[in-house]
Design a protein around this motif. Structure first.
Motif, short mmCIF file in Angstrom:
data_model
loop_
_atom_site.label_atom_id
_atom_site.label_comp_id
_atom_site.label_asym_id
_atom_site.label_seq_id
_atom_site.Cartn_x
_atom_site.Cartn_y
_atom_site.Cartn_z
N ILE A 11 34.95 -51.57 -25.81
CA ILE A 11 36.01 -51.41 -25.02
C ILE A 11 37.52 -51.46 -26.20
O ILE A 11 37.77 -50.05 -26.87
CB ILE A 11 36.69 -52.23 -24.28
CG1 ILE A 11 36.16 -52.37 -22.28
CG2 ILE A 11 38.67 -51.69 -23.89
CD1 ILE A 11 36.74 -52.78 -21.28
N ARG A 12 37.05 -52.32 -27.33
CA ARG A 12 38.18 -52.71 -28.29
C ARG A 12 37.97 -51.10 -29.50
O ARG A 12 38.76 -50.95 -29.76
CB ARG A 12 37.32 -54.31 -28.69
CG ARG A 12 38.62 -54.29 -30.20
CD ARG A 12 38.67 -55.21 -31.05
NE ARG A 12 38.10 -56.05 -30.21
CZ ARG A 12 37.48 -56.87 -29.86
NH1 ARG A 12 36.43 -56.46 -30.16
NH2 ARG A 12 37.50 -58.01 -29.06
N ASP A 63 43.97 -45.65 -31.24
CA ASP A 63 44.64 -46.36 -32.09
C ASP A 63 44.47 -45.91 -33.25
O ASP A 63 45.65 -45.44 -34.32
CB ASP A 63 44.73 -47.61 -31.87
CG ASP A 63 45.12 -48.55 -31.26
OD1 ASP A 63 45.62 -47.71 -30.26
OD2 ASP A 63 45.28 -49.52 -30.37
N ALA A 64 44.08 -45.41 -34.28
CA ALA A 64 43.82 -44.59 -35.56
C ALA A 64 43.60 -43.17 -35.09
O ALA A 64 44.39 -42.22 -36.22
CB ALA A 64 42.51 -44.21 -36.00
#
Length: 169
Positions: free
Chosen positions: A99-100, A107-108
């Motif tokens: 998930i991360r 997020d990038a």
């Protein structure tokens, strides 16, 4: 899945078939909050504990929250949406690390669909491999049960712990 973070190494996860309903409920609750909310409200809306939210922050799944003058954490709708995503991904069997990795791609500034597809394919491949391993194990257990039915317990020697599981003569 409610109180403790899911996906720890060595942990056996249960699949909750009602998670999709929970996620719909979270999305409905998200709509109620127009401004910043406290950790307890976020936790209640997402169906997790405050401890879980802090854990997700520590693990990089949630961004650091804003703070009020009194030091209280404050969250916005983005956090609630991200928690709903985390719960949905967990219901698909993804680990927190997987998930991360998806969140990191997002997020990038990239669209993570290709990455998600690769992660899901890898997960499906792992499930298929595990199913093959379990079929082999089931066959071995059947063999041992047949052997156990054929052996006489009186033939077990003092040096044997159990001749069902001992090497075949």
């Amino acid at each position: 899945m409610g109180d403790l973070p899911v996906g720890a190494v060595g942990e056996v996860e249960e699949i909750d078939v009602h998670v999709a309903t929970v996620n719909v409920d979270v999305q409905e609750k998200v709509k109620r909050y127009a401004g910043p909310v406290l950790i307890g409200e976020v936790a209640e809306s997402a169906g997790v504990t405050s401890q879980t939210i802090r854990f997700y922050e520590h693990e990089g799944l949630l961004p650091p929250p804003g703070r009020r003058g009194n030091g209280y954490r404050v969250y916005d709708r983005t956090t609630l949406n991200r928690l709903a995503f985390i719960r949905s991904a967990q219901s698909a069997g993804l680990t927190l690390a997987e998930i991360r990795s998806i969140i990191d791609v997002r997020d990038a500034g990239e669209v993570p669909c290709g990455h998600v597809t690769a992660v899901l394919q890898a997960k499906l491949d792992a499930v298929a491999a595990r199913m093959r391993e379990l079929e082999i194990l089931a066959s071995e257990l059947d063999h041992l049960l047949e052997r156990g039915r054929a052996l006489d317990p009186g033939d077990c020697t003092d040096t044997d712990i159990c001749h069902i599981l001992s090497e075949a003569p």
